[in-house]
Design a protein around this motif. Sequence first.
Motif, PDB file in Angstrom:
ATOM      1  N   SER A 173      53.787  22.080 -70.244  1.00 29.73           N
ATOM      2  CA  SER A 173      53.848  20.619 -70.160  1.00 29.73           C
ATOM      3  C   SER A 173      55.104  20.129 -69.448  1.00 29.73           C
ATOM      4  O   SER A 173      56.144  20.785 -69.468  1.00 29.73           O
ATOM      5  N   ARG A 174      54.979  18.939 -68.865  1.00 27.57           N
ATOM      6  CA  ARG A 174      56.125  18.300 -68.200  1.00 27.57           C
ATOM      7  C   ARG A 174      57.208  17.921 -69.216  1.00 27.57           C
ATOM      8  O   ARG A 174      58.390  17.995 -68.915  1.00 27.57           O
ATOM      9  N   ASP A 175      56.787  17.507 -70.404  1.00 26.57           N
ATOM     10  CA  ASP A 175      57.757  17.144 -71.440  1.00 26.57           C
ATOM     11  C   ASP A 175      58.638  18.334 -71.810  1.00 26.57           C
ATOM     12  O   ASP A 175      59.850  18.179 -72.014  1.00 26.57           O
ATOM     13  N   THR A 176      58.039  19.499 -71.891  1.00 31.18           N
ATOM     14  CA  THR A 176      58.810  20.713 -72.203  1.00 31.18           C
ATOM     15  C   THR A 176      59.798  21.002 -71.084  1.00 31.18           C
ATOM     16  O   THR A 176      60.957  21.335 -71.339  1.00 31.18           O
ATOM     17  N   VAL A 177      59.366  20.859 -69.845  1.00 27.06           N
ATOM     18  CA  VAL A 177      60.255  21.091 -68.698  1.00 27.06           C
ATOM     19  C   VAL A 177      61.424  20.109 -68.745  1.00 27.06           C
ATOM     20  O   VAL A 177      62.574  20.499 -68.560  1.00 27.06           O
ATOM     21  N   ARG A 178      61.153  18.848 -69.016  1.00 30.68           N
ATOM     22  CA  ARG A 178      62.231  17.847 -69.123  1.00 30.68           C
ATOM     23  C   ARG A 178      63.234  18.234 -70.207  1.00 30.68           C
ATOM     24  O   ARG A 178      64.451  18.125 -70.010  1.00 30.68           O
ATOM     25  N   HIS A 179      62.715  18.682 -71.343  1.00 26.07           N
ATOM     26  CA  HIS A 179      63.597  19.077 -72.449  1.00 26.07           C
ATOM     27  C   HIS A 179      64.455  20.285 -72.046  1.00 26.07           C
ATOM     28  O   HIS A 179      65.666  20.314 -72.310  1.00 26.07           O
ATOM     29  N   LEU A 180      63.850  21.276 -71.392  1.00 24.86           N
ATOM     30  CA  LEU A 180      64.597  22.455 -70.947  1.00 24.86           C
ATOM     31  C   LEU A 180      65.692  22.055 -69.954  1.00 24.86           C
ATOM     32  O   LEU A 180      66.814  22.565 -70.015  1.00 24.86           O
ATOM     33  N   LEU A 181      65.380  21.120 -69.058  1.00 25.58           N
ATOM     34  CA  LEU A 181      66.368  20.647 -68.085  1.00 25.58           C
ATOM     35  C   LEU A 181      67.525  19.928 -68.771  1.00 25.58           C
ATOM     36  O   LEU A 181      68.695  20.126 -68.413  1.00 25.58           O
ATOM     37  N   GLU A 182      67.222  19.107 -69.762  1.00 25.22           N
ATOM     38  CA  GLU A 182      68.273  18.396 -70.506  1.00 25.22           C
ATOM     39  C   GLU A 182      69.191  19.368 -71.231  1.00 25.22           C
ATOM     40  O   GLU A 182      70.421  19.219 -71.206  1.00 25.22           O
ATOM     41  N   VAL A 183      68.592  20.346 -71.886  1.00 23.21           N
ATOM     42  CA  VAL A 183      69.395  21.335 -72.616  1.00 23.21           C
ATOM     43  C   VAL A 183      70.269  22.116 -71.642  1.00 23.21           C
ATOM     44  O   VAL A 183      71.458  22.321 -71.880  1.00 23.21           O
ATOM     45  N   ALA A 184      69.701  22.550 -70.520  1.00 22.47           N
ATOM     46  CA  ALA A 184      70.459  23.313 -69.518  1.00 22.47           C
ATOM     47  C   ALA A 184      71.617  22.486 -68.966  1.00 22.47           C
ATOM     48  O   ALA A 184      72.716  23.006 -68.754  1.00 22.47           O
TER      49      ALA A 184
END
Length: 112
Positions: free
Chosen positions: A83-94
């Motif tokens: 999902s795009r939401d998961t990608v956004r979350h991974l980017l924020e954490v990174a």
Amino acid sequence: MAMKVNHLGLMLLVLLPINPVRAMGMLSIDPVAEHVAVSNISADEKIAWELNEVLKPLADGSGSVVRPQVKAGMVKLLGSSPSRDTVRHLLEVAANVPGVREVRSEILIRPI
């Protein structure tokens, strides 16, 4: 009756607890040398290690596969996610990992 102390015997007793690992033919790790080895890791390698530590549990829990690449503090996340939401979350954490200057995604969206 006075007791005579063998000084050599006392010295051996003091030395035995210090080197039991060598006496058994095993290697011991020098904490100072270990610290020096860790400090020789580049800043990008430290960032990549930290990214793996924080992203792996998130990716595993979401069904994502993420592999970070780091160059001069610039991070590129490769892999796939459902999902795009998961990608956004991974980017924020990174982006919040110390030393990271920029994060870009090359994560493919692959719904389960």
